[in-house]
Scaffold this active site. Structure first.
Site, PDB file in Angstrom:
ATOM      1  N   ASN A   6       3.079  -6.141   3.240  1.00 58.17           N
ATOM      2  CA  ASN A   6       2.725  -5.347   2.308  1.00 58.17           C
ATOM      3  C   ASN A   6       3.710  -4.044   2.303  1.00 58.17           C
ATOM      4  O   ASN A   6       3.388  -3.006   1.839  1.00 58.17           O
ATOM      5  CB  ASN A   6       1.203  -4.668   2.878  1.00 58.17           C
ATOM      6  CG  ASN A   6       1.198  -4.249   4.276  1.00 58.17           C
ATOM      7  OD1 ASN A   6       2.252  -3.980   4.782  1.00 58.17           O
ATOM      8  ND2 ASN A   6      -0.025  -3.838   4.796  1.00 58.17           N
ATOM      9  N   GLU A  21       0.841   1.901   6.920  1.00 59.51           N
ATOM     10  CA  GLU A  21       0.335   0.957   5.907  1.00 59.51           C
ATOM     11  C   GLU A  21       0.345   1.632   4.492  1.00 59.51           C
ATOM     12  O   GLU A  21       0.358   2.784   4.294  1.00 59.51           O
ATOM     13  CB  GLU A  21      -1.201   0.633   6.289  1.00 59.51           C
ATOM     14  CG  GLU A  21      -1.263  -0.170   7.592  1.00 59.51           C
ATOM     15  CD  GLU A  21      -0.964  -1.902   7.545  1.00 59.51           C
ATOM     16  OE1 GLU A  21       0.127  -2.128   6.796  1.00 59.51           O
ATOM     17  OE2 GLU A  21      -1.631  -2.342   8.261  1.00 59.51           O
ATOM     18  N   ASP A  24       5.641   1.350  17.878  1.00 59.60           N
ATOM     19  CA  ASP A  24       4.182   1.203  17.763  1.00 59.60           C
ATOM     20  C   ASP A  24       3.624   0.488  18.857  1.00 59.60           C
ATOM     21  O   ASP A  24       4.364  -0.191  19.698  1.00 59.60           O
ATOM     22  CB  ASP A  24       3.824   0.377  16.501  1.00 59.60           C
ATOM     23  CG  ASP A  24       4.687  -0.575  16.027  1.00 59.60           C
ATOM     24  OD1 ASP A  24       5.185  -1.174  16.849  1.00 59.60           O
ATOM     25  OD2 ASP A  24       4.436  -0.540  14.694  1.00 59.60           O
ATOM     26  N   HIS A  44       4.718  -2.405   4.702  1.00 55.98           N
ATOM     27  CA  HIS A  44       4.831  -1.389   5.946  1.00 55.98           C
ATOM     28  C   HIS A  44       6.099  -1.474   6.639  1.00 55.98           C
ATOM     29  O   HIS A  44       6.578  -2.359   6.899  1.00 55.98           O
ATOM     30  CB  HIS A  44       3.571  -1.492   6.701  1.00 55.98           C
ATOM     31  CG  HIS A  44       3.552  -2.780   7.663  1.00 55.98           C
ATOM     32  ND1 HIS A  44       2.334  -3.215   7.967  1.00 55.98           N
ATOM     33  CD2 HIS A  44       4.501  -3.212   8.257  1.00 55.98           C
ATOM     34  CE1 HIS A  44       2.566  -4.271   8.987  1.00 55.98           C
ATOM     35  NE2 HIS A  44       3.723  -4.223   9.104  1.00 55.98           N
TER      36      HIS A  44
HETATM   37  C1  F6R Z   1       6.616  -3.713  14.677  1.00 60.03           C
HETATM   38  C2  F6R Z   1       6.471  -3.324  13.506  1.00 60.03           C
HETATM   39  C3  F6R Z   1       6.022  -3.929  12.181  1.00 60.03           C
HETATM   40  C4  F6R Z   1       6.773  -5.214  11.894  1.00 60.03           C
HETATM   41  C5  F6R Z   1       6.298  -5.879  10.810  1.00 60.03           C
HETATM   42  C6  F6R Z   1       6.970  -7.265  10.606  1.00 60.03           C
HETATM   43  O1  F6R Z   1       6.894  -3.057  15.687  1.00 60.03           O
HETATM   44  O2  F6R Z   1       6.340  -1.910  13.467  1.00 60.03           O
HETATM   45  O3  F6R Z   1       6.388  -3.072  11.229  1.00 60.03           O
HETATM   46  O4  F6R Z   1       7.999  -5.102  12.128  1.00 60.03           O
HETATM   47  O5  F6R Z   1       4.826  -6.114  10.770  1.00 60.03           O
HETATM   48  O6  F6R Z   1       6.423  -8.286  11.729  1.00 60.03           O
HETATM   49  P1  F6R Z   1       7.214  -9.631  11.886  1.00 60.03           P
HETATM   50  O7  F6R Z   1       8.709  -9.374  12.087  1.00 60.03           O
HETATM   51  O8  F6R Z   1       6.426 -10.223  12.907  1.00 60.03           O
HETATM   52  O9  F6R Z   1       6.803 -10.340  10.437  1.00 60.03           O
END
Ligand code: F6R
Length: 246
Positions: free
Chosen positions: A141, A148, A72, A143
């Site tokens: 959450n 989401e 992303d 994701h």
């Molecule tokens: C990042 C992504 C997100 C993160 C998730 C956890 O490329 O796609 O899904 O993996 O938000 O983020 P952290 O590791 O910062 O807690």
């Protein structure tokens, strides 16, 4: 839907979970040097990238034939911006290993036609033969990528409105919450779940509920990571705090 056995690895520390993920990625690169890697940003993969850089510098692995597609990117953020996922990947991994610049792909969050960019991103992944190994973090959450909680799973790469909880969670990388972009371009559930192998890494107690719901809950788009229960080769690499509710 066929439910597969999930491989759940619990470690004392987040660093060890990262090293284990790096070991699985290294094994994949040794088995198939021209591996198509799906890569993630955020805090969770940092220990993975640190361990991969060490293995590269020791001469154990090479990224010279590998190809990568990141999950992303924020909409409207310049790749050179200090909080862009392009820049994150350069700093955390690509600047330190032998990936060919043309083999690195991160969605273009600045494209004039984002829907077309998203379609082309999926097409490029398909043309590359799909993702061999997808590295994921998980949101509080549930994701994965920026898919989401929703009333359905979105298959293709698409533009996402980030939820308030994601905006708040990502505030730590920006000067203020107002600077956090409200949208992102994210790989959809199809490319992620078609990856031959999936590694999901999580640490810390703030991930415990999401990890529980992803692994022990019903498969529901309200917890997008729960779809991984239907994947034939998924590893969850967790520290004790993230695994606390299992
Ligand atoms: C990042 C992504 C997100 C993160 C998730 C956890 O490329 O796609 O899904 O993996 O938000 O983020 P952290 O590791 O910062 O807690």
């Amino acid at each position: 839907m066929k439910i597969h056995v999930l491989k759940i690895h619990v470690f004392d520390r987040a660093e060890q979970a990262g090293q284990a993920a790096a070991a699985l990625i290294a094994a994949q690169l040794l088995r198939k040097p021209d591996t198509v890697l799906g890569l993630a940003t955020g805090s969770s993969p940092i220990p993975v990238y640190k361990a991969l850089i060490r293995l590269y510098k020791m001469g154990v692995i090479s990224f010279g034939q590998a190809v990568s597609y990141n999950l992303d990117e924020y909409v409207g953020i310049d790749p050179a911006h200090e909080c862009s996922y392009h820049r994150f990947m350069d700093e955390q991994l690509f600047n330190h290993v032998d990936m060919r610049p043309e083999a690195i792909h991160v969605p273009d969050g600045q494209a004039a036609d984002l829907a077309r960019t998203a379609r082309n991103y999926d097409a490029a992944i398909r043309a590359a033969g799909g993702i061999d190994l997808q590295l994921l973090g998980i949101g509080r959450n549930g994701h994965i990528g920026f898919n989401e909680p929703n009333d359905h799973f979105v298959g293709g790469c698409h533009v996402v409105d980030l939820t308030q909880s994601t905006i708040e969670a990502n505030q730590r990388f920006f000067n203020s919450i107002d600077d956090v972009p409200r949208q992102a371009v994210s790989l959809g559930i199809t490319a992620i779940t078609q990856a031959k192998t999936v590694l999901l890494i999580a640490s810390g107690s703030d991930k415990a509920q999401a990890v529980h719901d992803a692994i022990r809950g019903e498969i529901t788009p309200q917890v997008q990571a729960s779809i991984l229960q239907a994947h034939p080769d998924v590893h969850f690499l967790l520290d004790r705090d993230a695994a606390a509710l299992l």
